[in-house]
Structure formats: C-alpha cells, structure tokens
Design an enzyme around this catalytic site. Structure first.
Site, PDB file in Angstrom:
ATOM      1  N   SER A 211      70.564 -26.011  -3.154  1.00 23.09           N
ATOM      2  CA  SER A 211      69.554 -27.065  -3.025  1.00 23.09           C
ATOM      3  C   SER A 211      70.070 -28.466  -3.313  1.00 23.09           C
ATOM      4  CB  SER A 211      68.377 -26.787  -3.952  1.00 23.09           C
ATOM      5  OG  SER A 211      67.482 -25.929  -3.324  1.00 23.09           O
TER       6      SER A 211
ATOM      7  N   LYS B 129      69.994 -30.903  -0.564  1.00 18.67           N
ATOM      8  CA  LYS B 129      68.748 -31.564  -0.156  1.00 18.67           C
ATOM      9  C   LYS B 129      68.771 -33.069  -0.428  1.00 18.67           C
ATOM     10  CE  LYS B 129      66.317 -27.202  -0.734  1.00 18.67           C
ATOM     11  NZ  LYS B 129      65.444 -26.359  -1.577  1.00 18.67           N
TER      12      LYS B 129
ATOM     13  N   TYR C  30      69.305 -25.419   8.060  1.00 14.92           N
ATOM     14  CA  TYR C  30      68.999 -25.403   6.616  1.00 14.92           C
ATOM     15  C   TYR C  30      69.907 -24.422   5.854  1.00 14.92           C
ATOM     16  CZ  TYR C  30      66.382 -24.441   2.334  1.00 14.92           C
ATOM     17  OH  TYR C  30      66.031 -24.247   1.021  1.00 14.92           O
TER      18      TYR C  30
ATOM     19  N   TYR D 137      63.109 -28.296  -9.840  1.00 18.73           N
ATOM     20  CA  TYR D 137      62.019 -27.327  -9.657  1.00 18.73           C
ATOM     21  C   TYR D 137      60.900 -27.647 -10.640  1.00 18.73           C
ATOM     22  CZ  TYR D 137      66.233 -25.143  -7.776  1.00 18.73           C
ATOM     23  OH  TYR D 137      67.403 -24.920  -7.121  1.00 18.73           O
TER      24      TYR D 137
ATOM     25  N   VAL E  13      70.436 -23.144  -6.812  1.00 19.88           N
ATOM     26  CA  VAL E  13      70.475 -21.780  -7.353  1.00 19.88           C
ATOM     27  C   VAL E  13      71.887 -21.201  -7.432  1.00 19.88           C
ATOM     28  CG1 VAL E  13      68.112 -21.095  -6.785  1.00 19.88           C
ATOM     29  CG2 VAL E  13      69.935 -20.725  -5.116  1.00 19.88           C
TER      30      VAL E  13
HETATM   31  N1  GLU Z   1      69.045 -21.799   0.099  1.00 17.33           N
HETATM   32  C1  GLU Z   1      68.190 -21.590  -1.026  1.00 17.33           C
HETATM   33  C2  GLU Z   1      66.818 -21.161  -0.583  1.00 17.33           C
HETATM   34  O1  GLU Z   1      66.304 -21.735   0.301  1.00 17.33           O
HETATM   35  C3  GLU Z   1      68.152 -22.845  -1.824  1.00 17.33           C
HETATM   36  C4  GLU Z   1      67.434 -22.631  -3.081  1.00 17.33           C
HETATM   37  C5  GLU Z   1      67.805 -23.572  -4.182  1.00 17.33           C
HETATM   38  O2  GLU Z   1      68.974 -23.846  -4.448  1.00 17.33           O
HETATM   39  O3  GLU Z   1      66.863 -24.027  -4.813  1.00 17.33           O
HETATM   40  O4  GLU Z   1      66.230 -20.255  -1.105  1.00 17.33           O
END
Ligand code: GLU
Length: 308
Positions: free
Chosen positions: A63, A66, A190, A242, A260
C-alpha cells in the site's frame, strides 16, 4: 546529531524482537518472506544516506505505492480527483466494503483499497494497463533516481489469484458509475503497483520530494508544487496507517504510509525521508517493529511535526 549512531542504536535495541507480529498471509506469496528481516533507511534532504540492518533488500511495498499513484493521478487530473475519493480517515479496515455502500461509491480516502483502486482507474486513463504499469515503474525509478526498481511478478500473480475482495470493491465502484475501466483492467494495474519491490534505501529516496517541499534534492527536479507536497503529507498523516492512523500520529507524529508487506515510509518535512521494514504486523496491520523504530527515531531526533 549523529543520525547513524541513532539508527544503529535503534536497530540494535529492537533486534532481539525481530519476528514479533504477524506476517500477512492473505496474499500467499507474502507469507514466504523471512519474518526476521528488519531494515531502516534515513535519507536527509541534503542527500546523506544512513542505513541499518536489511536496508538494501527489496521487499513488497504494497500500500505504500498508493502515495505514488496518488501523486501521479494528481499530476494528470489535478484537484478533479476529489470528485472520486474523499480526504477523511475511514476508521474502518483497509478493505472494508460496508462504508463504500452507504457513501455511494465515493471511498473515504485514496489510501484505503477502494480509494486506491479509484485512483489507479484515473492513472489508467488514456493508457493500456501495460502502459500504466510502465508509467508507474518509470515514475518510481525517476523518483528514487535508480534504474533497478522492478515489480515482483510472483507477488502480483499471487494477489491476482486471491484478490477476491479487491475485485468486489472494484465491481462495487463500477456499479456506482465510479470506475471508468473494467475491474480486471484496473486491478491488473493495482496488483502490479502493490507488488513493486523496493529496498528501504530506494523507498526513502523515492519519498524524499515529500520532505523537501516537492523538489527531489537528489536530482534537483521539482516533482510537485510545495502546496501539493504539503497536502499529500497531510493525507499520509491522517489516513496513512489504516485505522491505526491516530495512534501512529500520537506515537510518531510524522506523515507516513504503511503496507501489509511490513514497510513504512515516513516523512519528516524539511529534514528527511525514512523507510523501515519488518514483516510482522501489529493488530492494525502496520509493521510492529517498524512503528516502534519510527517512534524511537522521532523521539531521539525531535522530528515530530507536533514539536520536539
Ligand atoms: N495489495 C494489498 C491489497 O490490496 C495492499 C494492502 C495494503 O498494503 O494495505 O490487499
């Protein structure tokens, strides 16, 4: 201030705890990583690099990507992106679908999965998925000023095969008329952006423009305006961890984004860009040792944006 000594000290004092926390395994390929890995990198705005532990080993940034796709989408579409996503902390899990339903397909922010998928849809505009992935990889190389940044194809495939919830989120967005491309196309991009593999050192270099008012001091290139850098930092502070974002602000006091894969990118405005990696996650899904390391670093450097 002897930053290298501070880093070494933090690394040494946390090292006995390597392996604590829970490695994410819902993406099967991520479960293969050695839980005892622990790396830290600090790159200051004057270009000095300080490393500790496994700072040169690439890991799945997940993530954290992002932040960079948000930067790209803002570059392409400007403030119009805020018609598609909000700017508020979500207070719910990163992959929650409930909120999306009652808020009519406008994800709370660009860092929860639904919001990031909406942002990737905007990055995809005018491109094939392959071109968009190429653009994202080139952008990371440009920012880090390093040519050997790649996508870990095994991780991308693993997520493609198991990302049922992300498919649900994307289709949900599409059903609200809030996704311009087919779910499979957007998610193809993505999953690849999430599977970018960077070392702490590369990641800290890539994030440096956010610590330096939008200019990458390594290359002298202006990446974004001063105002935009400040705004991206604000989003990282409020939404980057989060539903543990409040706790991270309380303990560390720096804009940051976690993934994650166990990585965290943190920005000390005017000072440095910091990347940490330890795969074991805490209850909020943030790197357990990584958060502790950043808490210690902020305490010893006085870099918290809320005061030393
Ligand atoms: N590729 C992961 C997902 O979409 C990213 C999650 C993350 O790092 O928060 O579940």
């Amino acid at each position: 201030m002897d930053l290298q000594a501070i880093l070494d000290d933090i690394h040494d004092s946390l090292s006995p705890r390597r392996g604590e926390g829970r490695v994410a395994d819902y993406i099967p390929q991520l479960a293969h990583v050695d839980p005892k890995k622990f790396g830290m990198a600090v790159v200051t705005v004057d270009g000095a690099v300080h490393l500790a532990g496994d700072a040169q080993e690439p890991f799945s940034i997940q993530s954290i990507s992002k932040v960079f796709t948000l930067t790209l989408a803002l570059g392409k579409h400007g403030e119009a992106i805020w018609k598609r996503v909000g700017r508020e902390p979500s207070g719910s899990a990163f992959n929650s679908i409930v909120q999306l339903e009652y808020e009519g397909g406008i994800p709370r922010n660009p860092f929860i999965n639904a919001g990031a998928i909406a942002i990737t849809d905007l990055v995809l505009a005018g491109h094939t998925p392959k071109e968009a992935i190429g653009e994202i990889v080139r952008f990371m190389r440009y920012l880090a000023d390093e040519d050997d940044i790649i996508v870990d194809q095994d991780v991308a495939r693993s997520e493609q095969a198991t990302g049922f919830r992300n498919f649900a989120l994307a289709n949900f967005l599409r059903s609200f008329g809030k996704l311009d491309h087919a779910a499979e196309l957007v998610l193809g991009v993505y999953f690849h952006q999430c599977a970018l593999a960077l070392s702490c050192r590369q990641l800290a270099r890539a994030g440096l423009f956010l610590a330096n008012s939008g200019i990458n001091p390594l290359t002298g290139h202006r990446v974004v305006s001063h105002l935009r850098a400040r705004r991206i930092n604000a989003l990282m502070l409020t939404c980057g961890h989060y539903d543990g974002s409040g706790d991270f602000a309380y303990r560390v006091g720096l804009p940051g984004k976690s993934g994650v894969g166990g990585g965290i990118l943190a920005v000390a405005p005017g000072k440095a860009s910091v990347a940490v990696w330890s795969p074991g996650l805490n209850d909020n899904g943030n790197s357990l040792l990584g958060s502790l390391a950043l808490e210690m670093l902020a305490a010893r450097t006085g870099w918290s944006i809320f005061g030393a």
